[in-house]
Design a protein around this motif. Structure first.
Motif, PDB file in Angstrom:
ATOM      1  N   ASN A 168      58.147  53.343  18.846  1.00 37.24           N
ATOM      2  CA  ASN A 168      59.253  52.432  19.130  1.00 37.24           C
ATOM      3  C   ASN A 168      60.157  52.946  20.241  1.00 37.24           C
ATOM      4  N   GLN A 169      59.676  53.943  20.998  1.00 40.40           N
ATOM      5  CA  GLN A 169      60.400  54.459  22.152  1.00 40.40           C
ATOM      6  C   GLN A 169      59.508  54.324  23.380  1.00 40.40           C
ATOM      7  N   PRO A 170      60.089  54.034  24.555  1.00 40.23           N
ATOM      8  CA  PRO A 170      59.256  53.904  25.751  1.00 40.23           C
ATOM      9  C   PRO A 170      58.588  55.226  26.110  1.00 40.23           C
ATOM     10  N   GLY A 171      57.359  55.122  26.564  1.00 46.85           N
ATOM     11  CA  GLY A 171      56.610  56.279  27.031  1.00 46.85           C
ATOM     12  C   GLY A 171      55.618  55.842  28.096  1.00 46.85           C
ATOM     13  N   PRO A 172      55.113  56.779  28.904  1.00 51.90           N
ATOM     14  CA  PRO A 172      54.163  56.429  29.953  1.00 51.90           C
ATOM     15  C   PRO A 172      52.865  55.852  29.373  1.00 51.90           C
ATOM     16  N   VAL A 173      52.494  54.674  29.862  1.00 52.13           N
ATOM     17  CA  VAL A 173      51.286  53.979  29.433  1.00 52.13           C
ATOM     18  C   VAL A 173      50.560  53.499  30.682  1.00 52.13           C
ATOM     19  N   VAL A 174      49.239  53.686  30.723  1.00 50.58           N
ATOM     20  CA  VAL A 174      48.424  53.199  31.832  1.00 50.58           C
ATOM     21  C   VAL A 174      47.736  51.926  31.381  1.00 50.58           C
ATOM     22  N   ARG A 175      47.796  50.908  32.228  1.00 51.16           N
ATOM     23  CA  ARG A 175      47.171  49.623  31.897  1.00 51.16           C
ATOM     24  C   ARG A 175      46.622  48.994  33.171  1.00 51.16           C
ATOM     25  N   ASN A 176      45.778  48.007  33.009  1.00 55.24           N
ATOM     26  CA  ASN A 176      45.321  47.205  34.126  1.00 55.24           C
ATOM     27  C   ASN A 176      46.259  46.015  34.241  1.00 55.24           C
ATOM     28  N   ALA A 177      46.835  45.831  35.427  1.00 54.14           N
ATOM     29  CA  ALA A 177      47.736  44.701  35.660  1.00 54.14           C
ATOM     30  C   ALA A 177      46.927  43.414  35.754  1.00 54.14           C
TER      31      ALA A 177
END
Length: 108
Positions: free
Chosen positions: A37-46
């Motif tokens: 429930n806290q922001p963290g670095p996430v890699v995704r495909n836009a």
């Protein structure tokens, strides 16, 4: 503890490790306690197919019968992937990588 992780690396190391073409991170502060429930670095495909890294809350929306009017911070452990609610989220377009202290591979 499940779903608790740490940021122990630099923004540049994250970019190198993930080969992200876009970077929407603010410089991540080293942290010993990052929960779902806290922001963290996430890699995704836009949507345009480019790999990007961003500070996000992560998880899959919780079934409504479990939320019961409370805030939904997302579900991060799915024990029964055959449950009907999860089926809409199993496609490639919903996948991401939650970084756990990413380090670039320096060996060739």
């Amino acid at each position: 503890m499940c779903n608790l992780y740490n940021i122990t690396t630099s923004q540049e190391a994250i970019r190198q490790c993930t080969r992200a073409l876009r970077d929407h991170l603010r410089q991540p502060e080293p942290s010993i306690d990052i929960y779902p429930n806290q922001p963290g670095p996430v890699v995704r495909n836009a949507a345009d197919g480019q790999r990007e890294v961003a500070n996000l809350l992560w998880g899959i929306p919780t079934p409504l019968e479990r939320v019961k009017g409370k805030a939904d911070y997302g579900t991060t452990n799915i024990r029964n992937p055959q449950y009907g609610h999860w089926q809409q989220y199993v496609g490639v377009e919903h996948r991401c990588v939650v970084l756990l202290g990413a380090q670039p591979n320096t060996r060739r």
